[in-house]
Design a protein around this motif. Sequence first.
Motif, PDB file in Angstrom:
ATOM      1  N   LEU A  15     -10.088 -15.364   6.524  1.00 52.89           N
ATOM      2  CA  LEU A  15     -11.328 -14.712   6.944  1.00 52.89           C
ATOM      3  C   LEU A  15     -12.412 -15.735   7.267  1.00 52.89           C
ATOM      4  CD1 LEU A  15     -11.408 -11.707   4.433  1.00 52.89           C
ATOM      5  CD2 LEU A  15     -10.911 -11.633   6.881  1.00 52.89           C
ATOM      6  N   LEU A  16     -12.455 -16.844   6.521  1.00 51.00           N
ATOM      7  CA  LEU A  16     -13.410 -17.904   6.826  1.00 51.00           C
ATOM      8  C   LEU A  16     -13.154 -18.476   8.218  1.00 51.00           C
ATOM      9  CD1 LEU A  16     -13.701 -19.918   3.475  1.00 51.00           C
ATOM     10  CD2 LEU A  16     -15.402 -18.414   4.500  1.00 51.00           C
ATOM     11  N   ILE A  17     -11.885 -18.588   8.588  1.00 51.21           N
ATOM     12  CA  ILE A  17     -11.549 -19.076   9.924  1.00 51.21           C
ATOM     13  C   ILE A  17     -12.073 -18.112  10.987  1.00 51.21           C
ATOM     14  CG2 ILE A  17      -9.625 -19.504  11.511  1.00 51.21           C
ATOM     15  CD1 ILE A  17      -8.065 -20.605   9.093  1.00 51.21           C
ATOM     16  N   LEU A  18     -11.875 -16.817  10.770  1.00 49.32           N
ATOM     17  CA  LEU A  18     -12.368 -15.837  11.735  1.00 49.32           C
ATOM     18  C   LEU A  18     -13.892 -15.815  11.782  1.00 49.32           C
ATOM     19  CD1 LEU A  18      -9.892 -12.890  11.009  1.00 49.32           C
ATOM     20  CD2 LEU A  18      -9.804 -14.552  12.887  1.00 49.32           C
ATOM     21  N   GLU A  19     -14.523 -16.011  10.628  1.00 49.00           N
ATOM     22  CA  GLU A  19     -15.990 -16.037  10.566  1.00 49.00           C
ATOM     23  C   GLU A  19     -16.584 -17.227  11.293  1.00 49.00           C
ATOM     24  OE1 GLU A  19     -17.215 -15.918   6.461  1.00 49.00           O
ATOM     25  OE2 GLU A  19     -17.952 -13.881   6.700  1.00 49.00           O
ATOM     26  N   ALA A  20     -15.778 -18.256  11.537  1.00 50.84           N
ATOM     27  CA  ALA A  20     -16.288 -19.452  12.208  1.00 50.84           C
ATOM     28  C   ALA A  20     -16.710 -19.167  13.644  1.00 50.84           C
ATOM     29  CB  ALA A  20     -15.226 -20.554  12.184  1.00 50.84           C
ATOM     30  N   PHE A  21     -16.162 -18.112  14.236  1.00 50.75           N
ATOM     31  CA  PHE A  21     -16.523 -17.759  15.608  1.00 50.75           C
ATOM     32  C   PHE A  21     -17.835 -16.979  15.618  1.00 50.75           C
ATOM     33  CE2 PHE A  21     -11.962 -18.337  15.611  1.00 50.75           C
ATOM     34  CZ  PHE A  21     -11.776 -19.127  16.745  1.00 50.75           C
ATOM     35  N   GLY A  22     -18.560 -17.105  16.703  1.00 49.52           N
ATOM     36  CA  GLY A  22     -19.826 -16.394  16.849  1.00 49.52           C
ATOM     37  C   GLY A  22     -20.215 -16.324  18.306  1.00 49.52           C
ATOM     38  N   PRO A  23     -21.346 -15.656  18.618  1.00 47.49           N
ATOM     39  CA  PRO A  23     -21.770 -15.510  20.016  1.00 47.49           C
ATOM     40  C   PRO A  23     -21.887 -16.839  20.754  1.00 47.49           C
ATOM     41  CG  PRO A  23     -23.075 -14.106  18.588  1.00 47.49           C
ATOM     42  CD  PRO A  23     -22.246 -14.970  17.690  1.00 47.49           C
ATOM     43  N   ARG A  24     -22.263 -17.912  20.042  1.00 41.92           N
ATOM     44  CA  ARG A  24     -22.404 -19.223  20.677  1.00 41.92           C
ATOM     45  C   ARG A  24     -21.214 -20.130  20.396  1.00 41.92           C
ATOM     46  NH1 ARG A  24     -28.533 -19.705  18.581  1.00 41.92           N
ATOM     47  NH2 ARG A  24     -29.537 -18.387  20.133  1.00 41.92           N
ATOM     48  N   HIS A  25     -20.245 -19.602  19.689  1.00 42.63           N
ATOM     49  CA  HIS A  25     -19.061 -20.385  19.353  1.00 42.63           C
ATOM     50  C   HIS A  25     -17.822 -19.514  19.562  1.00 42.63           C
ATOM     51  CE1 HIS A  25     -22.368 -22.216  17.012  1.00 42.63           C
ATOM     52  NE2 HIS A  25     -21.800 -23.341  17.367  1.00 42.63           N
ATOM     53  N   THR A  26     -17.554 -19.167  20.809  1.00 44.68           N
ATOM     54  CA  THR A  26     -16.445 -18.266  21.117  1.00 44.68           C
ATOM     55  C   THR A  26     -15.134 -19.014  21.359  1.00 44.68           C
ATOM     56  OG1 THR A  26     -17.019 -18.305  23.477  1.00 44.68           O
ATOM     57  CG2 THR A  26     -17.994 -16.557  22.128  1.00 44.68           C
ATOM     58  N   SER A  27     -15.213 -20.320  21.556  1.00 47.68           N
ATOM     59  CA  SER A  27     -14.028 -21.144  21.789  1.00 47.68           C
ATOM     60  C   SER A  27     -14.180 -22.431  20.996  1.00 47.68           C
ATOM     61  CB  SER A  27     -13.887 -21.440  23.288  1.00 47.68           C
ATOM     62  OG  SER A  27     -12.792 -22.314  23.531  1.00 47.68           O
ATOM     63  N   VAL A  52      -2.501 -16.885  15.229  1.00 53.24           N
ATOM     64  CA  VAL A  52      -2.103 -16.812  16.634  1.00 53.24           C
ATOM     65  C   VAL A  52      -0.837 -15.973  16.777  1.00 53.24           C
ATOM     66  CG1 VAL A  52      -1.177 -18.155  18.564  1.00 53.24           C
ATOM     67  CG2 VAL A  52      -3.211 -18.955  17.359  1.00 53.24           C
ATOM     68  N   THR A  53       0.119 -16.169  15.879  1.00 52.28           N
ATOM     69  CA  THR A  53       1.360 -15.408  15.935  1.00 52.28           C
ATOM     70  C   THR A  53       1.101 -13.911  15.812  1.00 52.28           C
ATOM     71  OG1 THR A  53       2.625 -17.250  14.994  1.00 52.28           O
ATOM     72  CG2 THR A  53       3.604 -15.051  14.819  1.00 52.28           C
ATOM     73  N   TRP A  54       0.172 -13.538  14.924  1.00 46.68           N
ATOM     74  CA  TRP A  54      -0.146 -12.120  14.725  1.00 46.68           C
ATOM     75  C   TRP A  54      -0.997 -11.563  15.856  1.00 46.68           C
ATOM     76  CZ3 TRP A  54      -4.601  -9.159  13.757  1.00 46.68           C
ATOM     77  CH2 TRP A  54      -4.357  -7.849  13.298  1.00 46.68           C
ATOM     78  N   GLY A  55      -1.783 -12.435  16.501  1.00 49.13           N
ATOM     79  CA  GLY A  55      -2.645 -11.994  17.598  1.00 49.13           C
ATOM     80  C   GLY A  55      -4.113 -11.976  17.270  1.00 49.13           C
ATOM     81  N   ALA A  56      -4.485 -12.379  16.042  1.00 51.05           N
ATOM     82  CA  ALA A  56      -5.897 -12.409  15.671  1.00 51.05           C
ATOM     83  C   ALA A  56      -6.636 -13.536  16.378  1.00 51.05           C
ATOM     84  CB  ALA A  56      -6.050 -12.558  14.157  1.00 51.05           C
ATOM     85  N   LEU A  57      -5.898 -14.608  16.726  1.00 52.77           N
ATOM     86  CA  LEU A  57      -6.460 -15.710  17.497  1.00 52.77           C
ATOM     87  C   LEU A  57      -5.578 -15.945  18.718  1.00 52.77           C
ATOM     88  CD1 LEU A  57      -7.391 -18.433  14.814  1.00 52.77           C
ATOM     89  CD2 LEU A  57      -8.893 -16.741  15.880  1.00 52.77           C
ATOM     90  N   GLU A  58      -6.187 -16.547  19.733  1.00 56.60           N
ATOM     91  CA  GLU A  58      -5.449 -16.990  20.905  1.00 56.60           C
ATOM     92  C   GLU A  58      -5.717 -18.472  21.111  1.00 56.60           C
ATOM     93  OE1 GLU A  58      -6.615 -14.520  24.145  1.00 56.60           O
ATOM     94  OE2 GLU A  58      -5.713 -12.698  23.299  1.00 56.60           O
ATOM     95  N   TYR A  65      -9.186 -22.548  20.446  1.00 55.54           N
ATOM     96  CA  TYR A  65      -8.907 -21.233  19.873  1.00 55.54           C
ATOM     97  C   TYR A  65     -10.045 -20.261  20.194  1.00 55.54           C
ATOM     98  CZ  TYR A  65      -5.272 -23.533  17.115  1.00 55.54           C
ATOM     99  OH  TYR A  65      -4.167 -24.232  16.724  1.00 55.54           O
ATOM    100  N   SER A  66      -9.689 -18.996  20.358  1.00 54.88           N
ATOM    101  CA  SER A  66     -10.665 -17.921  20.527  1.00 54.88           C
ATOM    102  C   SER A  66     -10.136 -16.683  19.815  1.00 54.88           C
ATOM    103  CB  SER A  66     -10.903 -17.623  22.011  1.00 54.88           C
ATOM    104  OG  SER A  66      -9.693 -17.263  22.639  1.00 54.88           O
ATOM    105  N   VAL A  67     -11.003 -15.712  19.622  1.00 53.38           N
ATOM    106  CA  VAL A  67     -10.598 -14.470  18.949  1.00 53.38           C
ATOM    107  C   VAL A  67      -9.596 -13.725  19.823  1.00 53.38           C
ATOM    108  CG1 VAL A  67     -11.397 -12.232  18.099  1.00 53.38           C
ATOM    109  CG2 VAL A  67     -12.765 -14.287  17.678  1.00 53.38           C
ATOM    110  N   GLY A  68      -8.521 -13.242  19.209  1.00 53.74           N
ATOM    111  CA  GLY A  68      -7.452 -12.595  19.944  1.00 53.74           C
ATOM    112  C   GLY A  68      -7.695 -11.123  20.208  1.00 53.74           C
ATOM    113  N   LEU A  69      -7.044 -10.620  21.217  1.00 55.25           N
ATOM    114  CA  LEU A  69      -7.193  -9.221  21.609  1.00 55.25           C
ATOM    115  C   LEU A  69      -6.695  -8.282  20.518  1.00 55.25           C
ATOM    116  CD1 LEU A  69      -8.049  -7.371  23.926  1.00 55.25           C
ATOM    117  CD2 LEU A  69      -5.712  -7.500  24.808  1.00 55.25           C
TER     118      LEU A  69
END
Length: 250
Positions: A15-27, A52-58, A65-69
């Motif tokens: 979850l900390l990894i997913l939280e690292a993304f934000g409006p100004r940090h999408t990639s 990435v394997t699950w699809g939460a990241l691409e 890396y970016s948030v996955g579909l």
Amino acid sequence: MARRAPTGPVLGRALLILEAFGPRHTSLTLTELARRAGLPLSTVHRLAGELVTWGALERDAGGRYSVGLRLWEVGSLAPRGLGLRERALPYLEDLSRVTHENVQLAVREGAEVVFVERIAGSRAVPVHTRVGGRFALSATGVGLVLLAHAPHDVQEQVIGGPIERFTARTVTDPKALRRMLADVRTNGFSVSDRQVTDDALSVGAPIRDPAGAVVAAVSLVVRYGTVSAHALSPLLLSSARAISRALESR
């Protein structure tokens, strides 16, 4: 930046990894991801691969890396946002067609606003909000509505500050903010006059569930000086009541 918890359980670190993304940090590169998550590079490399394997990241060809579909697909199923948005959307679209202005739908999550839907009108003033984005309760039209009808402890948390200032007109004085919230409850709608940007006026109205509790808010955001808040309020209140009635069919 995400909270630092390098020794937490696997789910917490993911979850900390997913939280690292934000409006100004999408990639983010792997190194940036590790730094923003506050985790060892080796841990992030392993967990990012699983995400990435699950699809939460691409991961693109350059290794960023970016948030996955897949994560968006799961998040869109959140019942509070999905059911509300589905029932409100026809009325939001009508409001947008009539006014040609920004129309926003939001709910409260803790001491923040979460935007569920936004429709940009053909002559709309630029806004800082985005679907799924969060913002301060104390400044926006929808935020003032939700704060005015929030539990007492939430109101005290926000009013007790610190209250973020966005423009010279942002209300940061606790007494003044209390008066604004009282006016929202008395008048039935909120007015945010150039509190977020110097060129925007926002008017918000409450959406209620069948029991009468305020569960969301809808707003119009217009360019300051083009129309008064009191001219907008009857149309906005009518739309809010229509959405509230639509929620009764759930």
